[in-house]
Design a protein around this motif. Structure first.
Motif, PDB file in Angstrom:
ATOM      1  N   CYS A  98       0.741-128.748 -41.186  1.00 13.05           N
ATOM      2  CA  CYS A  98       2.145-128.910 -41.571  1.00 13.05           C
ATOM      3  C   CYS A  98       2.589-127.913 -42.627  1.00 13.05           C
ATOM      4  O   CYS A  98       3.784-127.662 -42.765  1.00 13.05           O
ATOM      5  CB  CYS A  98       2.379-130.331 -42.088  1.00 13.05           C
ATOM      6  SG  CYS A  98       2.225-131.579 -40.812  1.00 13.05           S
ATOM      7  N   LEU A  99       1.652-127.356 -43.378  1.00 12.97           N
ATOM      8  CA  LEU A  99       1.996-126.436 -44.456  1.00 12.97           C
ATOM      9  C   LEU A  99       1.704-124.998 -44.059  1.00 12.97           C
ATOM     10  O   LEU A  99       0.912-124.735 -43.162  1.00 12.97           O
ATOM     11  CB  LEU A  99       1.200-126.781 -45.720  1.00 12.97           C
ATOM     12  CG  LEU A  99       1.488-128.132 -46.364  1.00 12.97           C
ATOM     13  CD1 LEU A  99       0.519-128.355 -47.509  1.00 12.97           C
ATOM     14  CD2 LEU A  99       2.912-128.212 -46.851  1.00 12.97           C
ATOM     15  N   ARG A 106       0.721-119.527 -37.957  1.00 13.06           N
ATOM     16  CA  ARG A 106       0.106-120.359 -36.921  1.00 13.06           C
ATOM     17  C   ARG A 106      -1.295-119.859 -36.578  1.00 13.06           C
ATOM     18  O   ARG A 106      -2.204-120.647 -36.337  1.00 13.06           O
ATOM     19  CB  ARG A 106       0.969-120.394 -35.652  1.00 13.06           C
ATOM     20  CG  ARG A 106       2.279-121.080 -35.843  1.00 13.06           C
ATOM     21  CD  ARG A 106       2.077-122.545 -36.095  1.00 13.06           C
ATOM     22  NE  ARG A 106       3.358-123.178 -36.346  1.00 13.06           N
ATOM     23  CZ  ARG A 106       3.500-124.253 -37.076  1.00 13.06           C
ATOM     24  NH1 ARG A 106       2.465-124.823 -37.626  1.00 13.06           N
ATOM     25  NH2 ARG A 106       4.684-124.762 -37.280  1.00 13.06           N
ATOM     26  N   TRP A 138      -4.281-132.382 -40.728  1.00 12.40           N
ATOM     27  CA  TRP A 138      -2.851-132.547 -40.492  1.00 12.40           C
ATOM     28  C   TRP A 138      -2.024-131.863 -41.574  1.00 12.40           C
ATOM     29  O   TRP A 138      -1.007-131.241 -41.286  1.00 12.40           O
ATOM     30  CB  TRP A 138      -2.503-134.026 -40.384  1.00 12.40           C
ATOM     31  CG  TRP A 138      -1.125-134.246 -39.877  1.00 12.40           C
ATOM     32  CD1 TRP A 138      -0.036-134.612 -40.595  1.00 12.40           C
ATOM     33  CD2 TRP A 138      -0.677-134.062 -38.543  1.00 12.40           C
ATOM     34  NE1 TRP A 138       1.064-134.694 -39.782  1.00 12.40           N
ATOM     35  CE2 TRP A 138       0.694-134.359 -38.507  1.00 12.40           C
ATOM     36  CE3 TRP A 138      -1.299-133.681 -37.361  1.00 12.40           C
ATOM     37  CZ2 TRP A 138       1.440-134.283 -37.348  1.00 12.40           C
ATOM     38  CZ3 TRP A 138      -0.553-133.619 -36.214  1.00 12.40           C
ATOM     39  CH2 TRP A 138       0.799-133.915 -36.212  1.00 12.40           C
ATOM     40  N   THR A 139      -2.435-131.977 -42.829  1.00 21.13           N
ATOM     41  CA  THR A 139      -1.686-131.319 -43.905  1.00 21.13           C
ATOM     42  C   THR A 139      -1.751-129.807 -43.775  1.00 21.13           C
ATOM     43  O   THR A 139      -0.782-129.116 -44.094  1.00 21.13           O
ATOM     44  CB  THR A 139      -2.228-131.735 -45.282  1.00 21.13           C
ATOM     45  OG1 THR A 139      -3.622-131.455 -45.342  1.00 21.13           O
ATOM     46  CG2 THR A 139      -1.990-133.211 -45.525  1.00 21.13           C
ATOM     47  N   GLN A 142      -3.558-120.958 -39.377  1.00 17.15           N
ATOM     48  CA  GLN A 142      -3.821-122.388 -39.269  1.00 17.15           C
ATOM     49  C   GLN A 142      -4.814-122.677 -38.148  1.00 17.15           C
ATOM     50  O   GLN A 142      -5.694-123.528 -38.294  1.00 17.15           O
ATOM     51  CB  GLN A 142      -2.516-123.141 -39.023  1.00 17.15           C
ATOM     52  CG  GLN A 142      -1.604-123.161 -40.221  1.00 17.15           C
ATOM     53  CD  GLN A 142      -0.218-123.687 -39.882  1.00 17.15           C
ATOM     54  OE1 GLN A 142       0.151-123.774 -38.719  1.00 17.15           O
ATOM     55  NE2 GLN A 142       0.544-124.027 -40.915  1.00 17.15           N
TER      56      GLN A 142
END
Length: 115
Positions: free
Chosen positions: A104-105, A20, A100-101, A23
């Motif tokens: 999510c990954l 996280r 967004w991808t 990201q």
């Protein structure tokens, strides 16, 4: 510099936190790059927009009838603030949609799919 080995992260359930964090760093970088370009564009839009508005106003006034020949074109600060806020909102939506991808990954999965 690695503070924990992957085994320690797996057992301590900290791997999700580091994913996280990674990201968030990637998303923050995307926001920073996009906002830097947007600020330069907004700064350039002020003089060029004003010049374009004056030229368009002069053209329209020359094409208008004799009685309506006086046309005053002006861009005020309130209009520019609304324009910039809409631009920032659009930038935020586009960055989140494009990221967004990434959100999510896992970072490892992203690098695996890239190669």
């Amino acid at each position: 510099m690695v503070f924990f080995s992957p085994d320690v992260l797996q057992y301590a359930d900290l791997r999700n936190c580091t994913d996280r964090f990674a990201q968030a760093i990637v998303l923050l970088q995307m926001f920073t790059e996009t906002f830097a370009v947007a600020m330069l564009s907004f700064a350039a839009a002020i003089p060029f927009g004003n010049l374009t508005a004056k030229k368009a106003g002069a053209y329209l006034a020359s094409q208008a009838a004799e009685g309506a020949a006086s046309l005053h074109v002006q861009m005020d600060a309130v209009y520019l603030v609304h324009f910039y806020l809409i631009g920032i909102l659009l930038i935020t939506v586009s960055v989140v949609a494009s990221a967004w991808t990434i959100l999510c990954l896992k970072p490892k999965d992203i690098l695996t799919k890239m190669s």
